[in-house]
Structures are given as C-alpha cells and as structure tokens.
Design a protein around this motif. Sequence first.
Motif, mmCIF file in Angstrom:
data_model
loop_
_atom_site.group_PDB
_atom_site.id
_atom_site.type_symbol
_atom_site.label_atom_id
_atom_site.label_comp_id
_atom_site.label_asym_id
_atom_site.label_seq_id
_atom_site.Cartn_x
_atom_site.Cartn_y
_atom_site.Cartn_z
ATOM 1 N N ILE A 1 0.844 -1.184 0.000
ATOM 2 C CA ILE A 1 0.000 0.000 0.000
ATOM 3 C C ILE A 1 0.888 1.246 0.000
ATOM 4 C CG2 ILE A 1 -1.719 1.299 1.313
ATOM 5 C CD1 ILE A 1 -2.611 -1.387 2.514
ATOM 6 N N VAL A 2 0.554 2.225 -0.838
ATOM 7 C CA VAL A 2 1.321 3.463 -0.914
ATOM 8 C C VAL A 2 0.403 4.639 -0.628
ATOM 9 C CG1 VAL A 2 2.881 4.860 -2.301
ATOM 10 C CG2 VAL A 2 2.730 2.400 -2.714
ATOM 11 N N THR A 3 0.832 5.526 0.275
ATOM 12 C CA THR A 3 0.094 6.747 0.576
ATOM 13 C C THR A 3 1.044 7.931 0.466
ATOM 14 O OG1 THR A 3 0.543 6.537 2.947
ATOM 15 C CG2 THR A 3 -1.512 5.559 2.129
ATOM 16 N N ALA A 4 0.491 9.140 0.476
ATOM 17 C CA ALA A 4 1.328 10.338 0.363
ATOM 18 C C ALA A 4 0.871 11.390 1.356
ATOM 19 C CB ALA A 4 1.285 10.896 -1.052
ATOM 20 N N ASP A 5 1.803 12.209 1.802
ATOM 21 C CA ASP A 5 1.494 13.282 2.737
ATOM 22 C C ASP A 5 2.411 14.457 2.417
ATOM 23 O OD1 ASP A 5 0.374 14.693 4.792
ATOM 24 O OD2 ASP A 5 0.760 13.178 6.326
ATOM 25 N N VAL A 6 2.048 15.638 2.896
ATOM 26 C CA VAL A 6 2.856 16.836 2.697
ATOM 27 C C VAL A 6 3.283 17.362 4.065
ATOM 28 C CG1 VAL A 6 2.943 19.177 1.790
ATOM 29 C CG2 VAL A 6 1.639 17.421 0.572
ATOM 30 N N ALA A 7 4.592 17.532 4.243
ATOM 31 C CA ALA A 7 5.108 18.090 5.481
ATOM 32 C C ALA A 7 5.046 19.613 5.400
ATOM 33 C CB ALA A 7 6.539 17.628 5.716
ATOM 34 N N GLN A 8 4.298 20.241 6.332
ATOM 35 C CA GLN A 8 4.153 21.694 6.331
ATOM 36 C C GLN A 8 4.586 22.268 7.665
ATOM 37 O OE1 GLN A 8 0.293 23.065 4.566
ATOM 38 N NE2 GLN A 8 -0.202 20.894 4.690
ATOM 39 N N GLY A 9 5.159 23.442 7.630
ATOM 40 C CA GLY A 9 5.579 24.100 8.856
ATOM 41 C C GLY A 9 6.484 25.280 8.556
ATOM 42 N N ARG A 10 6.742 26.072 9.578
ATOM 43 C CA ARG A 10 7.618 27.233 9.387
ATOM 44 C C ARG A 10 9.057 26.823 9.148
ATOM 45 N NH1 ARG A 10 5.576 31.686 13.898
ATOM 46 N NH2 ARG A 10 3.443 31.916 13.079
ATOM 47 N N SER A 11 9.393 25.622 9.586
ATOM 48 C CA SER A 11 10.737 25.091 9.387
ATOM 49 C C SER A 11 10.619 23.609 9.098
ATOM 50 C CB SER A 11 11.604 25.312 10.634
ATOM 51 O OG SER A 11 11.082 24.561 11.721
ATOM 52 N N ILE A 12 11.702 23.023 8.632
ATOM 53 C CA ILE A 12 11.695 21.585 8.385
ATOM 54 C C ILE A 12 11.470 20.835 9.683
ATOM 55 C CG2 ILE A 12 13.173 19.639 7.735
ATOM 56 C CD1 ILE A 12 14.342 21.391 5.551
ATOM 57 N N GLU A 13 12.100 21.310 10.760
ATOM 58 C CA GLU A 13 11.912 20.649 12.053
ATOM 59 C C GLU A 13 10.445 20.665 12.470
ATOM 60 O OE1 GLU A 13 16.106 22.489 12.225
ATOM 61 O OE2 GLU A 13 14.162 22.932 11.316
ATOM 62 N N ALA A 14 9.786 21.810 12.296
ATOM 63 C CA ALA A 14 8.380 21.918 12.668
ATOM 64 C C ALA A 14 7.513 21.026 11.790
ATOM 65 C CB ALA A 14 7.915 23.372 12.563
ATOM 66 N N ALA A 15 7.853 20.946 10.516
ATOM 67 C CA ALA A 15 7.086 20.100 9.597
ATOM 68 C C ALA A 15 7.205 18.630 9.971
ATOM 69 C CB ALA A 15 7.570 20.325 8.174
ATOM 70 N N ILE A 16 8.411 18.195 10.301
ATOM 71 C CA ILE A 16 8.618 16.800 10.676
ATOM 72 C C ILE A 16 7.891 16.486 11.980
ATOM 73 C CG2 ILE A 16 10.357 15.126 11.407
ATOM 74 C CD1 ILE A 16 10.276 15.660 8.406
ATOM 75 N N GLU A 17 7.969 17.389 12.942
ATOM 76 C CA GLU A 17 7.284 17.161 14.217
ATOM 77 C C GLU A 17 5.777 17.159 14.055
ATOM 78 O OE1 GLU A 17 9.076 20.213 16.709
ATOM 79 O OE2 GLU A 17 10.231 18.657 17.736
ATOM 80 N N GLY A 18 5.264 17.823 13.000
ATOM 81 C CA GLY A 18 3.833 17.865 12.776
ATOM 82 C C GLY A 18 3.277 16.601 12.151
ATOM 83 N N LEU A 19 4.143 15.735 11.648
ATOM 84 C CA LEU A 19 3.696 14.478 11.060
ATOM 85 C C LEU A 19 3.435 13.434 12.139
ATOM 86 C CD1 LEU A 19 6.186 14.205 8.058
ATOM 87 C CD2 LEU A 19 3.706 14.493 7.874
ATOM 88 N N GLU A 20 2.598 12.499 11.817
ATOM 89 C CA GLU A 20 2.340 11.367 12.719
ATOM 90 C C GLU A 20 3.408 10.313 12.482
ATOM 91 O OE1 GLU A 20 1.410 7.289 13.024
ATOM 92 O OE2 GLU A 20 0.793 8.279 11.165
ATOM 93 N N TRP A 21 3.979 9.797 13.567
ATOM 94 C CA TRP A 21 5.054 8.812 13.447
ATOM 95 C C TRP A 21 4.698 7.534 14.174
ATOM 96 C CZ3 TRP A 21 8.531 9.707 9.885
ATOM 97 C CH2 TRP A 21 8.810 11.030 9.522
ATOM 98 N N ASP A 22 4.993 6.421 13.548
ATOM 99 C CA ASP A 22 4.824 5.105 14.151
ATOM 100 C C ASP A 22 6.187 4.681 14.693
ATOM 101 O OD1 ASP A 22 4.550 2.400 14.713
ATOM 102 O OD2 ASP A 22 3.171 2.043 13.055
ATOM 103 N N GLU A 23 6.259 4.292 15.948
ATOM 104 C CA GLU A 23 7.549 3.940 16.547
ATOM 105 C C GLU A 23 8.221 2.755 15.858
ATOM 106 O OE1 GLU A 23 7.096 3.328 20.701
ATOM 107 O OE2 GLU A 23 6.925 5.475 21.172
ATOM 108 N N SER A 24 7.463 1.983 15.094
ATOM 109 C CA SER A 24 8.027 0.807 14.438
ATOM 110 C C SER A 24 8.283 1.026 12.950
ATOM 111 C CB SER A 24 7.103 -0.400 14.636
ATOM 112 O OG SER A 24 5.790 -0.098 14.208
#
Length: 298
Positions: free
Chosen positions: A223-246
């Motif tokens: 299965i393939v999905t897509a998302d867009v990382a948005q934020g004032r900075s790259i760090e903020a964009a990455i932190e705004g994404l949902e992450w699975d610990e595995s």
Amino acid sequence: MKYVVGCTEDKRGREAISLALVLAKSLAAPVHAEIELVHIIRGAAPGDALSGSERAYQDFQLHSAQKWMDRALALVPSATTGRTHIRFADSMAEGLLGAVSEFKADLVVVGAASTGPFRRFTVGSTANALLHVSPVPVALAPSGYLPPREITRITCALGTRTGAESVLEVAVDSAAIRHVPLRLVSLVALDSEAHKDKGTDWARTHARQALDRAVEGVASRTIVTADVAQGRSIEAAIEGLEWDESEIVMIGSSRLAARSRIFLGSTANKMLRVLPVPMVVVPRFHVPVPAAASLAHI
C-alpha cells in the motif's frame, strides 16, 4: 543481503545491532540478511606496533574486544547468520568502509552519538564521516532506540531535485519485499527558497505525482500513501507528522554527492534533529549490487 554493523561496547553499539536485526527480520523469504558485526580498534595491529608498550596495549584492547564481541554475537538469533570481526584502523569510519568493501555489503548500520537526547539523533564523528562518503546506504539508530517486534511502515522523504527517483525506487522495493506500507512525504514546500512562493497546493501536486510513480513501480505489492510536510521550518514540519515507533525513514543524498556516494544535505541534517525513528540515507543515484537488485535494497 549483507549488513555491516558498527559495534561499540556501549548502548550505541547495542542500538545499532537492534536496528540491523529488525531490518533483517523484516525481510520476506527468499531474501535473508547476514549480519557482519564489526568492531574497530584505533591504531596499528599488535604486530605492527612501533613499541613494546603500544603492542601490549593493542593486545589488551584486542582481547577485551573479543570477549565483548562474543556477547554481541549472542544477541543475533540462531535463525540469522551472524559473524564477528575485529579490525585495526585509523578511525572507526575508515575501518567500517573497509569492511563494506571487503564483504560487499548492502548496508552499514551505526548508532547515534552517546550524548544524544533520548529518541533523537546526535551525529557523531563516525556517522558524520559515513554520511559523506559511504558507497552504500547508511542506517542510523536514534539514541534510546527500542527495537519493535517488526517494521510496520517505511516513510520516504522526497524532493524534486535530480536523483530523487533513486531513493523512491529503493523505498518502493524495500517496502514491497517486507510487505509493509510505504508513505511518501513531500518536502517540496520546504525544499528551497525557490519553492516557497508556490504554496501548499503546488507541494500537494508534487506529492500526488510522486504517489502515482510509486504506485506504478510497486506493482500492487504493498500500500502506498502520500502526505505533505508543512511548517515554518523543516523541524516543525517533521514534528507535525504522525510517526509510528516501528517505522523507518528513507531519504536521498544531497545534489552535492558524487554518483553512488552519500552526502548528507541540509534537509536531512535538520530532520535528524527531531526525527524519533531510524533513518536510512541512500547514496545519490544508488544502484544495488546485482545479486540483490531484483529483490531488495536494504
């Protein structure tokens, strides 16, 4: 598949071993991985020492390392092929790159620097060197990494610069051979000053185009999905994404990288500061070894 794992007698070494084992375990038959546990002792081998005191010290380090490497090998399940190697070199990075060449490895795995914050990366001298010259993908285990039972998703961070297609190909094959979903994350809106005025709609268009290419390449294998990382900075964009610990994240090398070599770019460097999961950095225009090319990349 063959993984070279940088082993040190600390939690960084154990975390690198854990990540290598998780990656190996996740491979679906008939693909399997062999784990080459490599410990580097700085300096000359005892037989090449320039003085008696240096020879005695290097002998002491060698015997100590052999005992610890026996314990490291015990961490590798009997179902997985594992071997230990102790090398002498001027630096750990030099020794690991020599092992990669000697064993014709597909991947080198190291841990974050021991001073890093929990579940975050602090790139030490060894990882930093590998991330600028390695001819094979480099997998980084974050500080405090707790290995999951299995990998449940691969996220691939994509840009628009030349060479992005190669990391996409590696991610598609890696997800398919593990039968796990692939998530594409578009970093286009944050990629450079030239893209900032194009806005989120343009970034979403890019994500959709990347998704279409990946769906075609995966051939219904996952299965393939897509998302867009948005934020004032790259760090903020990455932190705004949902992450699975595995899950693990894959990213390509900077356009400054030589062909088939890694060069960690500014985007990846910023991601490392906040990323809570392992990252695999893929060399520019990466071409896997022929034996594994039709099966998997990492």
